[in-house]
Structures are given as structure tokens and as C-alpha cells.
Write a protein that holds these residues in place. Structure first.
Motif, PDB file in Angstrom:
ATOM      1  N   VAL A 200     -71.173 -15.525 -40.837  1.00  0.00           N
ATOM      2  CA  VAL A 200     -70.844 -14.932 -42.138  1.00  0.00           C
ATOM      3  C   VAL A 200     -69.812 -13.809 -42.031  1.00  0.00           C
ATOM      4  O   VAL A 200     -69.411 -13.242 -43.046  1.00  0.00           O
ATOM      5  CB  VAL A 200     -72.122 -14.397 -42.839  1.00  0.00           C
ATOM      6  CG1 VAL A 200     -73.096 -15.535 -43.088  1.00  0.00           C
ATOM      7  CG2 VAL A 200     -72.798 -13.304 -42.006  1.00  0.00           C
ATOM      8  N   MET A 201     -69.387 -13.482 -40.812  1.00  0.00           N
ATOM      9  CA  MET A 201     -68.430 -12.395 -40.619  1.00  0.00           C
ATOM     10  C   MET A 201     -67.006 -12.923 -40.539  1.00  0.00           C
ATOM     11  O   MET A 201     -66.777 -14.045 -40.074  1.00  0.00           O
ATOM     12  CB  MET A 201     -68.732 -11.621 -39.325  1.00  0.00           C
ATOM     13  CG  MET A 201     -70.064 -10.927 -39.301  1.00  0.00           C
ATOM     14  SD  MET A 201     -70.371 -10.104 -37.718  1.00  0.00           S
ATOM     15  CE  MET A 201     -69.215  -8.725 -37.823  1.00  0.00           C
ATOM     16  N   ASP A 202     -66.053 -12.114 -40.977  1.00  0.00           N
ATOM     17  CA  ASP A 202     -64.638 -12.399 -40.751  1.00  0.00           C
ATOM     18  C   ASP A 202     -64.214 -11.679 -39.479  1.00  0.00           C
ATOM     19  O   ASP A 202     -64.318 -10.450 -39.385  1.00  0.00           O
ATOM     20  CB  ASP A 202     -63.793 -11.925 -41.931  1.00  0.00           C
ATOM     21  CG  ASP A 202     -63.988 -12.797 -43.166  1.00  0.00           C
ATOM     22  OD1 ASP A 202     -64.098 -14.024 -43.004  1.00  0.00           O
ATOM     23  OD2 ASP A 202     -64.043 -12.257 -44.284  1.00  0.00           O
ATOM     24  N   ILE A 203     -63.739 -12.432 -38.503  1.00  0.00           N
ATOM     25  CA  ILE A 203     -63.330 -11.879 -37.219  1.00  0.00           C
ATOM     26  C   ILE A 203     -61.857 -12.216 -37.013  1.00  0.00           C
ATOM     27  O   ILE A 203     -61.440 -13.358 -37.211  1.00  0.00           O
ATOM     28  CB  ILE A 203     -64.193 -12.446 -36.082  1.00  0.00           C
ATOM     29  CG1 ILE A 203     -65.670 -12.135 -36.370  1.00  0.00           C
ATOM     30  CG2 ILE A 203     -63.778 -11.862 -34.738  1.00  0.00           C
ATOM     31  CD1 ILE A 203     -66.638 -12.863 -35.473  1.00  0.00           C
ATOM     32  N   PHE A 204     -61.087 -11.215 -36.622  1.00  0.00           N
ATOM     33  CA  PHE A 204     -59.638 -11.363 -36.519  1.00  0.00           C
ATOM     34  C   PHE A 204     -59.195 -11.094 -35.083  1.00  0.00           C
ATOM     35  O   PHE A 204     -59.934 -10.497 -34.291  1.00  0.00           O
ATOM     36  CB  PHE A 204     -58.947 -10.400 -37.486  1.00  0.00           C
ATOM     37  CG  PHE A 204     -59.363 -10.586 -38.920  1.00  0.00           C
ATOM     38  CD1 PHE A 204     -58.704 -11.483 -39.742  1.00  0.00           C
ATOM     39  CD2 PHE A 204     -60.432  -9.866 -39.446  1.00  0.00           C
ATOM     40  CE1 PHE A 204     -59.089 -11.671 -41.056  1.00  0.00           C
ATOM     41  CE2 PHE A 204     -60.831 -10.040 -40.760  1.00  0.00           C
ATOM     42  CZ  PHE A 204     -60.155 -10.944 -41.569  1.00  0.00           C
ATOM     43  N   PHE A 205     -57.972 -11.517 -34.752  1.00  0.00           N
ATOM     44  CA  PHE A 205     -57.444 -11.294 -33.406  1.00  0.00           C
ATOM     45  C   PHE A 205     -56.028 -10.747 -33.496  1.00  0.00           C
ATOM     46  O   PHE A 205     -55.347 -10.855 -34.516  1.00  0.00           O
ATOM     47  CB  PHE A 205     -57.446 -12.596 -32.595  1.00  0.00           C
ATOM     48  CG  PHE A 205     -56.386 -13.586 -33.002  1.00  0.00           C
ATOM     49  CD1 PHE A 205     -55.095 -13.509 -32.476  1.00  0.00           C
ATOM     50  CD2 PHE A 205     -56.668 -14.594 -33.907  1.00  0.00           C
ATOM     51  CE1 PHE A 205     -54.108 -14.412 -32.860  1.00  0.00           C
ATOM     52  CE2 PHE A 205     -55.690 -15.508 -34.291  1.00  0.00           C
ATOM     53  CZ  PHE A 205     -54.409 -15.411 -33.767  1.00  0.00           C
ATOM     54  N   THR A 206     -55.600 -10.150 -32.393  1.00  0.00           N
ATOM     55  CA  THR A 206     -54.219  -9.721 -32.251  1.00  0.00           C
ATOM     56  C   THR A 206     -53.724 -10.075 -30.852  1.00  0.00           C
ATOM     57  O   THR A 206     -54.492 -10.023 -29.883  1.00  0.00           O
ATOM     58  CB  THR A 206     -54.065  -8.208 -32.490  1.00  0.00           C
ATOM     59  OG1 THR A 206     -52.708  -7.825 -32.228  1.00  0.00           O
ATOM     60  CG2 THR A 206     -54.972  -7.403 -31.589  1.00  0.00           C
ATOM     61  N   ASP A 207     -52.462 -10.443 -30.755  1.00  0.00           N
ATOM     62  CA  ASP A 207     -51.858 -10.729 -29.451  1.00  0.00           C
ATOM     63  C   ASP A 207     -51.359  -9.457 -28.767  1.00  0.00           C
ATOM     64  O   ASP A 207     -51.094  -9.453 -27.572  1.00  0.00           O
ATOM     65  CB  ASP A 207     -50.687 -11.697 -29.626  1.00  0.00           C
ATOM     66  CG  ASP A 207     -51.148 -13.112 -29.952  1.00  0.00           C
ATOM     67  OD1 ASP A 207     -52.046 -13.607 -29.249  1.00  0.00           O
ATOM     68  OD2 ASP A 207     -50.631 -13.709 -30.903  1.00  0.00           O
ATOM     69  N   ASP A 208     -51.191  -8.391 -29.530  1.00  0.00           N
ATOM     70  CA  ASP A 208     -50.651  -7.132 -28.999  1.00  0.00           C
ATOM     71  C   ASP A 208     -51.564  -6.001 -29.451  1.00  0.00           C
ATOM     72  O   ASP A 208     -51.323  -5.348 -30.466  1.00  0.00           O
ATOM     73  CB  ASP A 208     -49.224  -6.922 -29.506  1.00  0.00           C
ATOM     74  CG  ASP A 208     -48.602  -5.631 -28.985  1.00  0.00           C
ATOM     75  OD1 ASP A 208     -49.193  -4.998 -28.088  1.00  0.00           O
ATOM     76  OD2 ASP A 208     -47.523  -5.245 -29.506  1.00  0.00           O
ATOM     77  N   LEU A 209     -52.628  -5.778 -28.695  1.00  0.00           N
ATOM     78  CA  LEU A 209     -53.624  -4.797 -29.108  1.00  0.00           C
ATOM     79  C   LEU A 209     -53.053  -3.388 -29.100  1.00  0.00           C
ATOM     80  O   LEU A 209     -53.306  -2.598 -30.023  1.00  0.00           O
ATOM     81  CB  LEU A 209     -54.844  -4.888 -28.189  1.00  0.00           C
ATOM     82  CG  LEU A 209     -56.069  -4.070 -28.621  1.00  0.00           C
ATOM     83  CD1 LEU A 209     -56.467  -4.376 -30.051  1.00  0.00           C
ATOM     84  CD2 LEU A 209     -57.230  -4.332 -27.668  1.00  0.00           C
ATOM     85  N   GLY A 210     -52.273  -3.051 -28.072  1.00  0.00           N
ATOM     86  CA  GLY A 210     -51.673  -1.713 -28.025  1.00  0.00           C
ATOM     87  C   GLY A 210     -50.763  -1.467 -29.212  1.00  0.00           C
ATOM     88  O   GLY A 210     -50.815  -0.403 -29.843  1.00  0.00           O
ATOM     89  N   GLY A 211     -49.916  -2.443 -29.528  1.00  0.00           N
ATOM     90  CA  GLY A 211     -49.022  -2.297 -30.674  1.00  0.00           C
ATOM     91  C   GLY A 211     -49.782  -2.196 -31.979  1.00  0.00           C
ATOM     92  O   GLY A 211     -49.403  -1.436 -32.884  1.00  0.00           O
TER      93      GLY A 211
END
Length: 351
Positions: A200-211
Motif C-alpha cells: 500500500v506504500m508508494d516507494i520511489f528510487f533515484t539513480d543519483d542519491l547524492g545529487g
């Protein structure tokens, strides 16, 4: 005759008909599930990423309610004494959506799930995947000074990830962002460890965590990393302020960043943090016990922050001096994944 000898062991239920299929074991969620198909039932279309076997009562029920996965079939353990409560709800929901229902025996489910704790319930489903963080919606610091996003860097243990997601959902975290590289995918084991919260959660990702962290800091967010028990090597080498989570004042939108189970935050990500939070131990610790499991630490850190939230998002507990509260007991906010009191009473009347 050879075909008749092969048809044994697993019964399944579909509106109005029953059949038996092969019981030979194979790799979980793959060829074995296809063997459970009735021979006159056309195979369900395969999603591009293939299907996986979701297991456990809460994950399967919440996945059906959320309707974010494509469900090929529901597997309920044969031989259990009656179908009541949430299992009956699962069965009704599957029949309402014309989802085939199979009734394999316990040994079959054990083999399919590689002996995970399935509670007699499994579903063959399409995978869930995190979405790009750009789809999370633009949250400006001025909108709400007490926004909290949880950022996870390189968490790799599925049970840790599931436990972290369960705590985050329970305590009211607004968004969860993960690093795409070297992070655990959203597997059925994660869903089971989260008690279905992942569904039930929305989970997101990033390719550039520092940025990503630097961009949010420029927008006015506080980037708070985490560090283990303070020692000379940590306190002496860090140029970033370190404070106990119990002394942290939550007065602006915050990104709480948790690192890998073994190595913690990477140097690049830690350099993007404006503050480091730590959990102080209650005694002198011997070598090897200086840190907590990441899911335990996440629960402590999130609770220490979220307990400062002004204007609780759920209902307040009633004043214990009020007569109605004494008679009825405290009322807690109703979770969307749990039955209401009237539903529970109705279920009791049926059993």
C-alpha cells in the motif's frame, strides 16, 4: 494412461469446477505454478518481468485491496478447517474479480514458497517496482514544516527493508526513496517482512542519491544522515554536526537518510548531509555491539522524530476521565487495511 498417472496431488477451485494437476516440485513461482493450471484453462498472460509468488495472509489481502498488481491466481491451503475471517474475504475478492483459486496441499505450498511462512495463502502476481522519485510530487518546505521523507541507501537484506517499511508506514513517513543501485528489490520476502505495508506504500528510487539530497537541501530541506554509536574515530573525523536523536528538534522538512547494514552511509552521501543523528546506548558496549540492526535503528529514529509532530494525523486518544472513554475505551485511528469494528462483530456472528 501416462497423463492420468501424472494428474495427482493438487486441487483447484474455479467457479463451478474442480480439477487435479501434477504435484512434482520445481523452482518456486515458475514451472511448478504453470503445472497447477487446469488443462482447459488458457494460461494467464505473462507480464514482461514475469510473475512472482506473494505469500502470507496480510501481503495477499492488502495486495488484493490495493489492486496495484495483476493477479494470475490465488492459492489457498487445502485441508484447513473452514475458510473464515480474512481468508473468506480473500476468497470473495478473488471470485469477484474472476481470479482462479487453487487448493494445493501444505507440502505443495511449502515447496513453492521454499518453506517460507506462508500461513496457507499465496498468490501468483506481477512484481511491484519502485517508481522514479520525480513522480513523488513536488513538496515545498513552506507547505508543511513537518514533512518527513525516509531515504535508504543500499539496504540489501529483504527482511530489514520490510521491517523498515513497516515502521515507516506505521509512524507516518510521507515518502520513501531508495538508491537504485545495490539495493534490495521489492520482493515477496520484503512484503511479508513488512506485514503487507509494501503493498500500500508508494516507494520511489533515484539513480543519483547524492545529487537528489543536494537538490532537496537547496530547496530548504534538512538532510539528516545517521551514524552508529559515537566513538573517537567517528566524533573526531566528522566535520558534520552529530546529535542524539533525542535532542533533535524537528522544525523543518527533513530527509532522514539510513545507510547499508554493514558499512552505513557512503562517503559521498554522508558528505551531502547537514546533520548526523545517532542513538546513544544505555551502557558501555563491548566491541562488536556498538551498533543496532538497521530496522531497529529506523524504528527508534523515526519514533523520536514523529513523536514531535504537531496536530496528529490520526485521531487523538480520548481523555481517560471522560465517561464515554471509560465505557468504550480509547478509539484509535482506523487503518485502511484492517476491518472496522462492525465488520468484526459481523464476522463473530457468522462463526
Amino acid at each position: 494412461m501416462a497423463l492420468l498417472r501424472a494428474l495427482r496431488g493438487a486441487t483447484w477451485r474455479f467457479p463451478g469446477q474442480l480439477a487435479r494437476q501434477s504435484s512434482r516440485t520445481a523452482r518456486p513461482g515458475g514451472e511448478e505454478l504453470s503445472r497447477l493450471l487446469r488443462d482447459d484453462l488458457a494460461p494467464a498472460p505473462r507480464s514482461p518481468g514475469g510473475r512472482e509468488l506473494l505469500f502470507g495472509l496480510s501481503p495477499c489481502l492488502l495486495a488484493l485491496r490495493a489492486a496495484r498488481r495483476r493477479v494470475a491466481r490465488l492459492l489457498l491451503q487445502a485441508g484447513r478447517s473452514g475458510v473464515r475471517g480474512e481468508r473468506a474475504e480473500l476468497l470473495r475478492a478473488a471470485e469477484a474479480r474472476d481470479i482462479p483459486v487453487l487448493w494445493p496441499r501444505r507440502q505443495k505450498l511449502d515447496a513453492l514458497c521454499r518453506h517460507q511462512v506462508h500461513q496457507g495463502v499465496c498468490m501468483e502476481v506481477s512484481p511491484l517496482r519502485p517508481r522514479p522519485w520525480t513522480e513523488a510530487g513536488e513538496a515545498r518546505p513552506g507547505d508543511d514544516p513537518q514533512q518527513l521523507w525516509l531515504v535508504l541507501e543500499r539496504l540489501q537484506d529483504p527482511r530489514n527493508l520490510g521491517a523498515v517499511l513497516r515502521s515507516a508506514h506505521f509512524l507516518g513517513v510521507d515518502q520513501v526513496i531508495t538508491s537504485r543501485r545495490n539495493s534490495c528489490p521489492l520482493t515477496p520476502v520484503v512484503s511479508k517482512a513488512s506485514a503487507g505495508a509494501m503493498e500500500v506504500m508508494d516507494i520511489f528510487f533515484t539513480d543519483d542519491l547524492g545529487g537528489f539530497l543536494q537538490a532537496k537541501a537547496r530547496q530548504g530541506w534538512l538532510v539528516a544522515g545517521t551514524v552508529g554509536c559515537l566513538g573517537p574515530e567517528i566524533s573526531g573525523s566528522s566535520e558534520i554536526p552529530i546529535t542524539s536523536c533525542l535532542e533533535f528538534l524537528w522544525d523543518q522538512p527533513t530527509l532522514l537518510v539510513l545507510g547499508n547494514e554493514g558499512s552505513g552511509l557512503s562517503p559521498e552521501v554522508q558528505a551531502s548531509c547537514q546533520l548526523l543523528l545517532t542513538i546513544l546506548p544505555g551502557r558501555q558496549l563491548p566491541p562488536g555491539l556498538e551498533s543496532l540492526n538497521v530496522s531497529v535503528a529506523a524504528g527508534i529514529l523515526l519514533h523520536s522524530i514523529c513523536s514531535q509532530r504537531k496536530g496528529k494525523r490520526g485521531q487523538h486518544l480520548r481523555d481517560p476521565q471522560e465517561p464515554s472513554a471509560m465505557a468504550e475505551g480509547p478509539r484509535l485511528p482506523q487503518h485502511p487495511g484492517l476491518p472496522s469494528g462492525s465488520e468484526r462483530e459481523a464476522r463473530r456472528g457468522l462463526t
